[in-house]
Design a protein around this motif. Structure first.
Motif, PDB file in Angstrom:
ATOM      1  N   ALA A   1      63.332   0.772  -2.755  1.00 35.34           N
ATOM      2  CA  ALA A   1      62.736   1.931  -3.425  1.00 35.34           C
ATOM      3  C   ALA A   1      61.252   1.706  -3.713  1.00 35.34           C
ATOM      4  N   LEU A   2      60.902   0.505  -4.182  1.00 34.81           N
ATOM      5  CA  LEU A   2      59.505   0.215  -4.468  1.00 34.81           C
ATOM      6  C   LEU A   2      58.671   0.203  -3.185  1.00 34.81           C
ATOM      7  N   SER A   3      59.196  -0.428  -2.134  1.00 38.66           N
ATOM      8  CA  SER A   3      58.465  -0.468  -0.867  1.00 38.66           C
ATOM      9  C   SER A   3      58.319   0.931  -0.281  1.00 38.66           C
ATOM     10  N   PHE A   4      59.364   1.748  -0.412  1.00 43.74           N
ATOM     11  CA  PHE A   4      59.305   3.128   0.063  1.00 43.74           C
ATOM     12  C   PHE A   4      58.195   3.897  -0.651  1.00 43.74           C
ATOM     13  N   SER A   5      58.099   3.699  -1.959  1.00 48.19           N
ATOM     14  CA  SER A   5      57.082   4.408  -2.738  1.00 48.19           C
ATOM     15  C   SER A   5      55.677   3.930  -2.383  1.00 48.19           C
TER      16      SER A   5
ATOM     17  N   GLY B   1      52.197  -5.293   3.396  1.00 47.59           N
ATOM     18  CA  GLY B   1      50.800  -4.878   3.248  1.00 47.59           C
ATOM     19  C   GLY B   1      50.652  -3.662   2.365  1.00 47.59           C
ATOM     20  N   ALA B   2      51.595  -2.713   2.461  1.00 47.98           N
ATOM     21  CA  ALA B   2      51.527  -1.533   1.593  1.00 47.98           C
ATOM     22  C   ALA B   2      51.741  -1.920   0.139  1.00 47.98           C
ATOM     23  N   ASN B   3      52.647  -2.874  -0.111  1.00 49.21           N
ATOM     24  CA  ASN B   3      52.878  -3.314  -1.490  1.00 49.21           C
ATOM     25  C   ASN B   3      51.627  -3.953  -2.089  1.00 49.21           C
TER      26      ASN B   3
ATOM     27  N   GLY C   1      63.781 -13.636  20.376  1.00 48.48           N
ATOM     28  CA  GLY C   1      62.322 -13.642  20.289  1.00 48.48           C
ATOM     29  C   GLY C   1      61.718 -12.266  20.080  1.00 48.48           C
ATOM     30  N   PRO C   2      62.010 -11.252  20.954  1.00 49.05           N
ATOM     31  CA  PRO C   2      61.432  -9.917  20.729  1.00 49.05           C
ATOM     32  C   PRO C   2      61.843  -9.302  19.394  1.00 49.05           C
ATOM     33  N   ALA C   3      63.090  -9.499  18.984  1.00 51.14           N
ATOM     34  CA  ALA C   3      63.531  -8.937  17.705  1.00 51.14           C
ATOM     35  C   ALA C   3      62.761  -9.540  16.539  1.00 51.14           C
ATOM     36  N   TRP C   4      62.493 -10.853  16.614  1.00 53.46           N
ATOM     37  CA  TRP C   4      61.721 -11.490  15.549  1.00 53.46           C
ATOM     38  C   TRP C   4      60.306 -10.916  15.478  1.00 53.46           C
ATOM     39  N   VAL C   5      59.700 -10.620  16.637  1.00 49.63           N
ATOM     40  CA  VAL C   5      58.329 -10.077  16.650  1.00 49.63           C
ATOM     41  C   VAL C   5      58.272  -8.737  15.924  1.00 49.63           C
ATOM     42  N   TRP C   6      59.193  -7.829  16.258  1.00 46.65           N
ATOM     43  CA  TRP C   6      59.171  -6.504  15.631  1.00 46.65           C
ATOM     44  C   TRP C   6      59.612  -6.573  14.175  1.00 46.65           C
ATOM     45  N   PHE C   7      60.460  -7.531  13.826  1.00 46.38           N
ATOM     46  CA  PHE C   7      60.836  -7.693  12.419  1.00 46.38           C
ATOM     47  C   PHE C   7      59.624  -8.127  11.585  1.00 46.38           C
ATOM     48  N   VAL C   8      58.824  -9.037  12.134  1.00 43.08           N
ATOM     49  CA  VAL C   8      57.628  -9.497  11.416  1.00 43.08           C
ATOM     50  C   VAL C   8      56.605  -8.371  11.304  1.00 43.08           C
ATOM     51  N   ILE C   9      56.470  -7.536  12.362  1.00 39.83           N
ATOM     52  CA  ILE C   9      55.518  -6.421  12.308  1.00 39.83           C
ATOM     53  C   ILE C   9      55.918  -5.421  11.222  1.00 39.83           C
TER      54      ILE C   9
END
Length: 234
Positions: free
Chosen positions: A19-23, A79-81, A64-72
């Motif tokens: 909820a906080l990240s969404f806001s 970053g928004a927080n 490997g690809p899943a980890w990349v998009w998870f980190v992004i």
């Protein structure tokens, strides 16, 4: 019997963090110029990419690809927080942040497409082993006892008479080797020295003396001259 609901601390913590990240994502998108329903679409996009990458890490053999998009996706949420916690003036958002927010939908669409449609062996699509048909064992035949029949050997045959030994033939005399004729063809000394080196190399390589045909091929000379050189090398 009805099951009683027990609150899970991890689940409650996940709801609060979501909820906080969404806001925070909504506030950052609104400050970057994405007003109205667009600002609410950004946190949904980030969370969906985060969940898709997490599911892919648990099902794909190559994580490997899943980890990349998870980190992004995690970097976008984190970053928004941080940006909305007083580290950034939301009334004067820098141009580079506006570019990142405006380009996020295309990046999220690319990541979701790659995660959903990338081919590969996963834990859910592993081929199941096919059952082998059961074959009945072959019947074991009992061994049949062998029956031996005794025969009368009859009278023993008379021994064959001994023959006198055959005398061995006398050895034939070995003819003496014919004398080697003196070559009638004159051999130049330089050619003879070169032929001797070729013969020595052939003997060191093969262990046999060089014959006339091989010497003729190596030197490229006519047959009479090769015979004369072979006679002198003997």
């Amino acid at each position: 019997m009805p099951r009683t609901f027990r609150p899970d601390a991890v689940l409650v913590q996940a709801v609060i963090a979501g909820a906080l990240s969404f806001s925070h994502l909504h506030d950052l998108a609104d400050a970057a110029g994405q007003h109205g329903w667009k600002a609410w679409a950004y946190p949904i996009s980030v969370d969906l990419l985060l969940v898709a990458a997490w599911r892919r890490m648990h099902t794909a053999a190559d994580r490997g690809p899943a980890w990349v998009w998870f980190v992004i996706a995690l970097a976008a949420s984190l970053g928004a927080n941080i940006a909305t916690a007083g580290m950034l003036d939301l009334d004067d958002v820098p141009p580079w942040l506006r570019i990142l927010v405006a380009g996020w939908p295309a990046l999220a669409f690319l990541g979701g497409t790659l995660l959903a449609h990338t081919t590969g062996t996963t834990a859910d699509t592993e081929p199941t082993p096919t059952a082998q048909p059961l074959t009945a064992p072959a019947p074991v035949s009992e061994p049949v006892p062998a029956v031996t029949v005794e025969r009368d050997p009859g009278p023993a045959p008379d021994p064959a008479p001994e023959l006198p030994p055959v005398p061995a033939p006398a050895p034939e005399p070995v003819p003496a080797p014919a004398p080697v004729a003196v070559p009638a063809v004159a051999v130049p000394p330089a050619l003879l020295d070169h032929a001797r080196k070729v013969a020595d190399t052939h003997h060191a390589t093969t262990g046999n003396r060089i014959d006339t045909a091989t010497l003729r091929t190596r030197l490229g000379i006519p047959a009479p001259l090769a015979d004369a050189i072979t006679a002198q090398l003997a």
